[in-house]
Design a protein around this motif. Structure first.
Motif, PDB file in Angstrom:
ATOM      1  N   LEU A 289     -49.908  48.687-101.026  1.00 13.93           N
ATOM      2  CA  LEU A 289     -49.668  49.011-102.438  1.00 13.93           C
ATOM      3  C   LEU A 289     -48.467  48.232-102.944  1.00 13.93           C
ATOM      4  N   ILE A 290     -48.685  47.399-103.961  1.00 13.74           N
ATOM      5  CA  ILE A 290     -47.616  46.605-104.565  1.00 13.74           C
ATOM      6  C   ILE A 290     -47.304  47.184-105.931  1.00 13.74           C
ATOM      7  N   SER A 291     -46.043  47.489-106.172  1.00 16.14           N
ATOM      8  CA  SER A 291     -45.644  48.181-107.397  1.00 16.14           C
ATOM      9  C   SER A 291     -45.849  47.310-108.635  1.00 16.14           C
ATOM     10  N   ALA A 292     -45.956  47.979-109.767  1.00 17.85           N
ATOM     11  CA  ALA A 292     -46.132  47.297-111.045  1.00 17.85           C
ATOM     12  C   ALA A 292     -44.813  46.714-111.529  1.00 17.85           C
ATOM     13  N   ALA A 293     -44.902  45.792-112.456  1.00 16.15           N
ATOM     14  CA  ALA A 293     -43.703  45.224-113.096  1.00 16.15           C
ATOM     15  C   ALA A 293     -44.009  45.005-114.566  1.00 16.15           C
ATOM     16  N   ARG A 294     -42.992  45.163-115.396  1.00 15.89           N
ATOM     17  CA  ARG A 294     -43.167  44.911-116.819  1.00 15.89           C
ATOM     18  C   ARG A 294     -42.923  43.436-117.118  1.00 15.89           C
ATOM     19  N   TYR A 295     -43.857  42.835-117.838  1.00 14.59           N
ATOM     20  CA  TYR A 295     -43.646  41.452-118.264  1.00 14.59           C
ATOM     21  C   TYR A 295     -44.109  41.318-119.715  1.00 14.59           C
ATOM     22  N   ARG A 296     -43.376  40.506-120.475  1.00 13.23           N
ATOM     23  CA  ARG A 296     -43.606  40.408-121.916  1.00 13.23           C
ATOM     24  C   ARG A 296     -44.175  39.069-122.351  1.00 13.23           C
ATOM     25  N   SER A 297     -44.437  38.190-121.415  1.00 21.43           N
ATOM     26  CA  SER A 297     -44.970  36.873-121.767  1.00 21.43           C
ATOM     27  C   SER A 297     -45.816  36.352-120.622  1.00 21.43           C
ATOM     28  N   VAL A 298     -46.574  35.315-120.905  1.00 21.21           N
ATOM     29  CA  VAL A 298     -47.401  34.681-119.869  1.00 21.21           C
ATOM     30  C   VAL A 298     -46.508  34.136-118.756  1.00 21.21           C
ATOM     31  N   LYS A 299     -45.351  33.598-119.139  1.00 12.87           N
ATOM     32  CA  LYS A 299     -44.424  33.046-118.152  1.00 12.87           C
ATOM     33  C   LYS A 299     -43.942  34.132-117.188  1.00 12.87           C
ATOM     34  N   GLU A 300     -43.567  35.294-117.736  1.00 11.85           N
ATOM     35  CA  GLU A 300     -43.101  36.396-116.893  1.00 11.85           C
ATOM     36  C   GLU A 300     -44.238  36.930-116.020  1.00 11.85           C
ATOM     37  N   ALA A 301     -45.463  36.979-116.563  1.00  9.44           N
ATOM     38  CA  ALA A 301     -46.615  37.396-115.772  1.00  9.44           C
ATOM     39  C   ALA A 301     -46.836  36.437-114.602  1.00  9.44           C
ATOM     40  N   GLY A 302     -46.649  35.150-114.860  1.00 11.94           N
ATOM     41  CA  GLY A 302     -46.766  34.150-113.791  1.00 11.94           C
ATOM     42  C   GLY A 302     -45.778  34.395-112.677  1.00 11.94           C
ATOM     43  N   TYR A 303     -44.533  34.774-113.038  1.00 14.18           N
ATOM     44  CA  TYR A 303     -43.522  35.098-112.023  1.00 14.18           C
ATOM     45  C   TYR A 303     -43.961  36.291-111.181  1.00 14.18           C
ATOM     46  N   TYR A 304     -44.529  37.308-111.839  1.00 13.16           N
ATOM     47  CA  TYR A 304     -44.949  38.518-111.117  1.00 13.16           C
ATOM     48  C   TYR A 304     -46.018  38.171-110.086  1.00 13.16           C
ATOM     49  N   TYR A 305     -47.050  37.436-110.501  1.00 17.03           N
ATOM     50  CA  TYR A 305     -48.145  37.143-109.573  1.00 17.03           C
ATOM     51  C   TYR A 305     -47.744  36.125-108.514  1.00 17.03           C
ATOM     52  N   ARG A 306     -46.801  35.244-108.847  1.00 15.19           N
ATOM     53  CA  ARG A 306     -46.254  34.360-107.820  1.00 15.19           C
ATOM     54  C   ARG A 306     -45.547  35.198-106.758  1.00 15.19           C
ATOM     55  N   ASN A 307     -44.785  36.201-107.213  1.00 11.12           N
ATOM     56  CA  ASN A 307     -44.069  37.065-106.269  1.00 11.12           C
ATOM     57  C   ASN A 307     -45.026  37.930-105.461  1.00 11.12           C
ATOM     58  N   VAL A 308     -46.132  38.350-106.079  1.00 15.22           N
ATOM     59  CA  VAL A 308     -47.151  39.095-105.328  1.00 15.22           C
ATOM     60  C   VAL A 308     -47.649  38.251-104.159  1.00 15.22           C
ATOM     61  N   ALA A 309     -47.930  36.974-104.438  1.00 16.97           N
ATOM     62  CA  ALA A 309     -48.405  36.075-103.378  1.00 16.97           C
ATOM     63  C   ALA A 309     -47.361  35.931-102.273  1.00 16.97           C
TER      64      ALA A 309
END
Length: 412
Positions: A62-82
Motif C-alpha cells: 500500500l502506497i500512500s496518496a499525495a496531493r498534487y496541483r499540476s501535471v508536473k507535481e503528478a509526474g513527481y509523485y508517480y516517479r517516486n512511486v516507481a
C-alpha cells in the motif's frame, strides 16, 4: 521459458470495493493455484508510509496518496512511486516482470514504470471517467471529439481531456484489455490505437450457486422475514444515478397498483435521501439494506424472484451475470456491457435507455411492464432463468476467464 512475476495495480478507492474489487479477488484466487507469482500494489492509500502485508499467500503493498496541483507535481509523485517499488520489484534475466494496471487516465505512471523497469504492462479497462460522466452516451462523446475547443463547455473539455489521457496511456502499454466489446469499439472510433495489441476478456465469476429445495428456501425466507407468497424483486449495486435506482422505484410504485404482494430490496450504499423521498408512499414495501457481505447477498439471491439491473450505463455488468448464475430471471438496461451479456427475451429482458429533459435515463414505464410480465408468467420467468444460468456456465464461469488471463500473461 521465463518465469512470470505479476504486479497487480489498483487504487485504494470506492470502486475497489465493488466491481474491480471482485475482479481482483477472482484473479488472485486462480493465480494462487498457478505457477505465476504475484503481488498486489494499492496506490492512493491512507497513511504516510509504504505498508506491506503478507496474507493469503501473496504480498499487498500500500502506497500512500499525495496531493498534487499540476501535471508536473503528478509526474513527481508517480516517479517516486516507481522508486519506492525498487525494494519489492524483482528484476532478473529469467523472470518476466509484468505490471497489470486496473485503472485508466494515468499515462504518467506508465511512463515512470517503463523508465525504471524492464517490464511489460497490461492495461485492463474496467471503466472510464468520461463514460460515467456522460452516462454512456457515445453519440455525445463523438460530438465532443469533433467540436472545436471554443465550442466545448467546461464539462466537455474535462471529458475530452480525460479521453486523451486514456488514449495516451493505452499507447504506452503493451496490451490493452477491455471487459466488454463496446468499450474497445468506442476507443477505436476516436483514436488510432493499435488494434493488434487490444483484446476483450469478459469478467467472470466462480460458480457459487447451490440449488435449495422448498424447505430450505422457506427457512431462508423466514430468516429475512419474507413471507412464502410474497414476490421479491432484488437490486444490488451502488445507489448512484447511473445505476437507475430512481426509475426502478418509480417502476415499482407503478407495478404495486396491480400487484400488491411484492417487495423491493435495494442492496448497496450511496445517497439515500432522494431515494427515500421517492419511495415514501410505498416505504413499507421497499427495503434499503445498505452494503452487505457476500454471504448475505448470496442469501438474497437464493430467495429473490426477479433480479433487476436498471443501469443507464454499465461498462460490463458483473451483477447481471451473478444473478444469472443464481438462476434469477433478470431485467436490465439496454446499455453498455449489459447489452452484450443479455439476449433479449432469451436470457433476460432489456429495457431501452431514453432521453428525458435532455438527460439519459431508463424508461420506467417499460421497466415496470417487463417486471410485471415476469411476475405474471411464472413459466416464462423460469425459462428465462434457466437460459440465463446456461449462458453463465458457457460464457462467464471463472475457468474461461482463468485460461484467457494465463494465455495473456504467458504471451508477454
Amino acid at each position: 521459458m521465463k518465469k512470470r512475476k505479476v504486479y497487480i495495480f489498483n487504487s485504494a478507492s470506492r470502486a475497489a470495493n465493488y466491481g474491480i474489487g471482485t475482479y481482483i479477488n477472482q484473479l488472485t484466487s486462480y493465480l494462487k493455484n498457478s505457477d505465476i507469482d504475484f503481488d498486489i500494489i494499492y496506490l492512493n492509500g491512507e497513511g504516510r508510509e509504504v505498508a506491506v502485508t503478507e496474507e493469503k499467500g501473496y504480498r499487498q503493498i500500500l502506497i500512500s496518496a499525495a496531493r498534487y496541483r499540476s501535471v508536473k507535481e503528478a509526474g513527481y509523485y508517480y516517479r517516486n512511486v516507481a522508486y519506492l517499488l525498487d525494494e519489492y520489484i524483482i528484476q532478473s534475466k529469467d523472470t518476466q516482470c509484468i505490471f497489470h494496471l486496473n485503472f485508466m487516465t494515468n499515462p504518467l505512471l506508465v511512463s515512470a514504470l517503463k523508465r525504471r523497469y524492464n517490464c511489460k504492462i497490461i492495461l485492463v479497462c474496467h471503466y472510464t471517467n468520461w463514460s460515467f460522466s456522460l452516462l454512456g452516451d457515445e453519440k455525445r462523446l463523438l460530438t465532443i471529439v469533433k467540436e472545436s475547443a471554443q465550442r466545448k463547455s467546461l464539462a466537455d473539455k474535462l471529458n475530452y481531456n480525460e479521453l486523451k489521457e486514456d488514449i495516451r496511456m493505452i499507447r504506452k502499454c503493451d496490451r490493452f484489455v477491455c471487459v466488454a466489446e463496446h468499450t474497445l469499439n468506442t476507443f477505436l472510433k476516436v483514436s488510432d490505437i493499435e488494434k493488434t495489441k487490444c483484446q476483450i476478456i469478459n469478467n467472470a465469476l466462480k460458480d457459487d450457486y447451490k440449488e435449495l429445495d422448498t424447505t430450505q428456501k422457506r427457512v431462508l425466507r423466514a430468516k429475512w422475514w419474507i413471507a412464502d407468497h410474497r414476490k421479491v424483486i432484488l437490486f444490488v449495486g451502488r445507489l448512484d444515478e447511473i445505476k437507475g435506482v430512481s426509475p426502478l422505484i418509480k417502476a415499482f410504485k407503478k407495478i404495486l397498483q396491480s400487484h400488491s404482494d411484492i417487495h423491493l430490496i435495494l442492496v448497496g450504499d450511496g445517497n439515500y435521501n432522494p431515494l427515500l423521498a421517492e419511495a415514501f408512499e410505498c416505504c413499507t414495501r421497499i427495503t434499503f439494506t445498505g452494503r452487505l457481505s457476500k454471504k448475505k447477498i448470496q442469501e438474497l439471491y437464493q430467495i429473490a424472484d426477479i433480479g433487476v439491473v436498471p443501469s443507464i450505463h454499465e461498462e460490463f455488468g458483473l451483477v447481471a451475470i451473478e444473478m444469472m448464475m443464481y438462476k434469477l430471471p433478470v431485467v436490465v438496461g439496454n446499455t453498455g456491457g449489459l447489452s452484450e451479456i443479455i439476449k433479449d427475451n432469451i436470457t433476460g429482458l432489456k429495457v431501452p435507455i431514453i432521453t428525458f429533459k435532455r438527460k439519459r435515463t431508463i424508461s420506467y414505464q417499460v421497466l415496470s411492464a417487463k417486471i410485471a410480465l415476469l411476475l405474471e408468467d411464472e413459466r416464462y420467468a423460469s425459462e428465462i432463468a434457466e437460459n440465463g444460468r446456461k449462458e453463465f456456465l458457457e460464457k462467464y464461469e471463472i475457468s474461461l476467464f482463468r485460461n484467457k488471463m494465463l494465455t495473456l500473461y504467458n504471451s508477454l
